[in-house]
Design a protein around this motif. Sequence first.
Motif: not given
Length: 288
Positions: A49, A54, A58, A111-112, A114-116
Motif C-alpha cells: 500500500y 501512497t 497519490r 490503519l490501512i 481507514l487510510n486507503y
Amino acid sequence: MLVTLLQLAVSGAALGFVYALVGIEYSLIWNATGLLNFSHDKLITLGAYLIAGTFCIRMGLPISLSVVLALFIMILVGLLMATFVFNPLRKMETIFTIMGTILLGKIISELIRLNYGAIPFTISGLMVGTFRIGKLAIAKANVYVIGIAVVVVAALEIFLKTTKTGKAMRCVSQNKKAAELMGINVKQNIRITVAISSVICMIIGFMIIPLYNVSLTMASMIGLKGFAAGVVGGFGYLPGCIVGGIVVGLVESMSALVIPSVYKDAVAFLVLIIFLMIKPSGIMGKKN
C-alpha cells in the motif's frame, strides 16, 4: 505437455521464492527473539500500500523512487515495532507474545483500511507482458519475482556472513545469554533484525502486486503458506526456508495437472501435514 510443465515450473518457482522470503522473515524474528511474528502478512500488505497507494498513485512518483521511500518507512516501522512490541514481549509468557503480535497485525490492518479504503487496486504496467521462447510463454512477473528474490537472498547471506552486525545477529540467534556476555547489545540487535524483516515484507508486498493486486487480504494466504514452507524446509534455518519454499511452490503449481485449481490452496497445507507426520524437523532441519 512439455511446454505446460515448463510454464508450471516457472510459475511454481516464482511462488516458491515468495514463500521462501516469508519463511526467512519468520525465521529472522524467531532466531532473534524466540517469537513468531503473526503480524507479518499485514506488514507485507502495508509495504504494498505504501508503494502503490501512497507514492505511485497519490503522489505520482516513479516506481523505483516509491520503493526506496517505502524502504525507509518500513525500516522506521520495524524499529518502532522492535522497541515497543518485540523487545518487551520476548520475556513474557507465550500467550502474551502470540496475542501481542496478532493484535499488532489487527492495528496495522485497520490503519490501512481507514487510510486507503477496502477497494482493491493495482499499478498499471507493472511487470506486465510475457517472454516467449518458441511455444513457451513465461509471464514477466514470474521472471522478475524470481530475480528479485534471488538478489534479496544473496544480499542477506552476504550481510549475515561478512558484516560485523550480521555476525552479531547470528550469535544472538544461537545463544542470547552468551551473546550478552560477549558484549553484544541484544536489544539493539533485535531492532536491526526486525527492521530488516520489515524491509523483506515490503519487498514481498512489491513482488506480489502484479500477482494478486493490492487489497487488505492480499498477503493472508501467502503468509500461511510461507510459514508452511519454513516448516517444510527446516524452521529457523534460512537455506531450509529457501528449499521449503521452492518445494511448496512447485508442488502447488504442479498439482494443477491432477486436481482442480480451486483446491490449489490446500496443497501447501497438505504438504505441511505430511512433513509434520513424517519429518517434523523439515528437509534441512536438525532433529532435536
